[in-house]
Write a protein that holds these residues in place. Structure first.
Motif, PDB file in Angstrom:
ATOM      1  N   GLY A  66     -63.231 -37.933  64.413  1.00 20.81           N
ATOM      2  CA  GLY A  66     -61.935 -37.818  63.742  1.00 20.81           C
ATOM      3  C   GLY A  66     -62.069 -37.205  62.366  1.00 20.81           C
ATOM      4  O   GLY A  66     -62.762 -36.192  62.174  1.00 20.81           O
ATOM      5  N   CYS A  67     -61.423 -37.804  61.386  1.00 20.08           N
ATOM      6  CA  CYS A  67     -61.512 -37.319  60.006  1.00 20.08           C
ATOM      7  C   CYS A  67     -62.881 -37.698  59.438  1.00 20.08           C
ATOM      8  O   CYS A  67     -63.255 -38.889  59.444  1.00 20.08           O
ATOM      9  N   VAL A  68     -63.605 -36.713  58.917  1.00 19.98           N
ATOM     10  CA  VAL A  68     -64.970 -36.990  58.425  1.00 19.98           C
ATOM     11  C   VAL A  68     -64.974 -37.966  57.247  1.00 19.98           C
ATOM     12  O   VAL A  68     -65.994 -38.563  56.925  1.00 19.98           O
ATOM     13  N   ARG A 101     -64.794 -43.828  54.240  1.00 19.51           N
ATOM     14  CA  ARG A 101     -64.681 -44.126  52.795  1.00 19.51           C
ATOM     15  C   ARG A 101     -63.234 -44.099  52.314  1.00 19.51           C
ATOM     16  O   ARG A 101     -62.974 -44.296  51.138  1.00 19.51           O
ATOM     17  N   CYS A 102     -62.324 -43.819  53.224  1.00 22.31           N
ATOM     18  CA  CYS A 102     -60.947 -43.558  52.801  1.00 22.31           C
ATOM     19  C   CYS A 102     -60.142 -44.858  52.689  1.00 22.31           C
ATOM     20  O   CYS A 102     -60.067 -45.629  53.649  1.00 22.31           O
ATOM     21  N   PRO A 103     -59.505 -45.080  51.547  1.00 21.19           N
ATOM     22  CA  PRO A 103     -58.700 -46.297  51.391  1.00 21.19           C
ATOM     23  C   PRO A 103     -57.416 -46.279  52.223  1.00 21.19           C
ATOM     24  O   PRO A 103     -56.771 -47.310  52.373  1.00 21.19           O
ATOM     25  N   VAL A 122     -55.748 -43.678  63.893  1.00 20.89           N
ATOM     26  CA  VAL A 122     -55.773 -42.282  64.343  1.00 20.89           C
ATOM     27  C   VAL A 122     -56.853 -41.476  63.606  1.00 20.89           C
ATOM     28  O   VAL A 122     -57.396 -40.492  64.139  1.00 20.89           O
ATOM     29  N   CYS A 123     -57.197 -41.901  62.400  1.00 20.56           N
ATOM     30  CA  CYS A 123     -58.180 -41.161  61.600  1.00 20.56           C
ATOM     31  C   CYS A 123     -59.575 -41.195  62.230  1.00 20.56           C
ATOM     32  O   CYS A 123     -60.401 -40.326  61.971  1.00 20.56           O
ATOM     33  N   LYS A 124     -59.834 -42.228  63.060  1.00 19.71           N
ATOM     34  CA  LYS A 124     -61.155 -42.337  63.687  1.00 19.71           C
ATOM     35  C   LYS A 124     -61.274 -41.496  64.946  1.00 19.71           C
ATOM     36  O   LYS A 124     -62.364 -41.296  65.465  1.00 19.71           O
ATOM     37  N   ALA A 161     -56.112 -31.390  54.595  1.00 20.83           N
ATOM     38  CA  ALA A 161     -56.539 -31.838  55.915  1.00 20.83           C
ATOM     39  C   ALA A 161     -56.508 -33.370  55.941  1.00 20.83           C
ATOM     40  O   ALA A 161     -57.535 -34.028  55.770  1.00 20.83           O
ATOM     41  N   CYS A 162     -55.302 -33.904  56.091  1.00 17.95           N
ATOM     42  CA  CYS A 162     -55.135 -35.359  56.148  1.00 17.95           C
ATOM     43  C   CYS A 162     -53.900 -35.652  56.997  1.00 17.95           C
ATOM     44  O   CYS A 162     -52.851 -35.037  56.797  1.00 17.95           O
ATOM     45  N   HIS A 163     -54.027 -36.608  57.927  1.00 19.59           N
ATOM     46  CA  HIS A 163     -52.880 -36.958  58.784  1.00 19.59           C
ATOM     47  C   HIS A 163     -51.706 -37.492  57.968  1.00 19.59           C
ATOM     48  O   HIS A 163     -50.571 -37.419  58.408  1.00 19.59           O
TER      49      HIS A 163
END
Ligand code: SF4
Length: 327
Positions: free
Chosen positions: A289-291, A295-297, A302-304, A319-321
């Motif tokens: 998913g999102c690299v 680390r993202c708060p 869906v990000c995974k 580049a962010c949902h």
């Protein structure tokens, strides 16, 4: 889409390195993904900055643009002509038009050559028809144009400080009148006290010569000072791409937001900064998913699973949902 102002166009670029069985970590057969599907364009006259933490792939991208690495896939075009698949002969004119300044001015100058010989070499190679006096005149003109003392010409690199060597490296890059200069962390090996001086030399050269820069750095405060546009990279992926002012006025990608909040600032009489949580994952095992999800708060399920595309949001590309919600 490219237009007439586009000088360099990178499309869907990937660069992977295979780790051989006898390499440093014994990871035979493993693949390091240094650049992961990067697309961007640099326009004539820009000082385009590529920023990110150490190991994010920005130096690999610079070396791939310069033909020092071969892309695994994707294309690189210069002035509308594809250059990444050219043979050495076809690439030769582009080696003059595109020059590089390296990070370490102690390693990039030949210790056995005088400064004069160092500066003459690229000119004699690319313009073999010039007479000795034409070459010498050009050396003096370029040295003076970057504020270097011409008494340096008969001396050797070890006689100079890091800042002076980097100013000699800049002069060497300018000897063949390039249009495009890739500068890979050109001030990070220098004393803070002389970083601004070297940056100013590069900015003066840009203004006097209509240069276009691709400037690689890990230092956002340099970007604010130097860049016209900036791409933020994380694990080989462009997270956010914007005009410098737009980015600093309100970053949208959570990684850019954390990078900006990590810049030290004076708070009353104390120097403070926010720390980024966690470590950068290995480029040998890219997250799904999102690299940035580890680390993202703001990460959600869906990000995974889904890779966010770089898309237009609020006057820049992100580049962010959830880029609409992170402002
Ligand atoms: Fe964070 Fe998800 Fe956006 Fe990635 S896509 S930056 S994990 S919110």
């Amino acid at each position: 889409m490219s237009d007439s102002q586009t000088l360099l166009s990178i499309a869907n670029l990937r660069k992977q390195f295979r780790i051989t069985a006898d390499s440093w970590c014994g990871g035979g057969g493993q693949v390091v993904s240094a650049i992961n599907d990067v697309s961007l364009e640099i326009r004539k006259g820009e000082s385009f900055c590529l920023v990110g933490e150490s190991g994010c792939g920005k130096s690999t991208l610079a070396r791939t643009v310069m033909g020092l690495e071969t892309p695994t896939s994707g294309t690189i075009a210069y002035g509308g002509t594809r250059i990444d698949d050219m043979n050495d002969g076809a690439r030769l004119p582009y080696r003059r038009r595109m020059q590089m300044i390296f990070q370490n001015p102690y390693a990039s100058l030949n210790p056995r050559m005088t400064i004069s010989q160092t500066l003459e070499e690229p000119l004699r190679f690319h313009q073999p028809g010039l007479s000795d006096s034409q070459v010498r005149d050009k050396v003096v003109t370029v040295m003076e144009s970057v504020g270097n003392n011409t008494s340096w010409l008969s001396r050797f690199p070890h006689e100079f400080s890091g800042g002076q060597r980097q100013r000699i490296s800049i002069a060497r890059a300018l000897m063949v009148d390039p249009e495009f200069v890739v500068a890979d962390e050109p001030i990070s090996a220098l004393d803070v006290s002389i970083q601004a001086q070297v940056l100013n030399v590069m900015m003066d050269a840009r203004n006097e010569r209509d240069l276009t820069y691709l400037f690689i750095t890990h230092d956002l405060s340099v970007v604010e000072h130097f860049g016209t546009r900036v791409a933020v990279m994380y694990l080989g992926v462009v997270c956010e791409l914007a005009d410098t002012r737009t980015l600093f006025a309100g970053p949208r990608h959570p990684y850019t937001q954390l990078l900006l909040s990590a810049i030290p600032k004076m708070d009353g009489s104390e120097m403070t900064h926010d720390r980024m949580q966690g470590e950068v994952p290995s480029a040998m095992q890219l997250p799904s998913g999102c690299v940035f999800h580890g680390r993202c708060p703001h990460a959600k399920a869906v990000c995974k699973t889904d890779i966010p595309a770089l898309r237009d949001v609020a006057g820049r590309q992100v580049a962010c949902h959830f880029a609409e919600e992170t402002g």
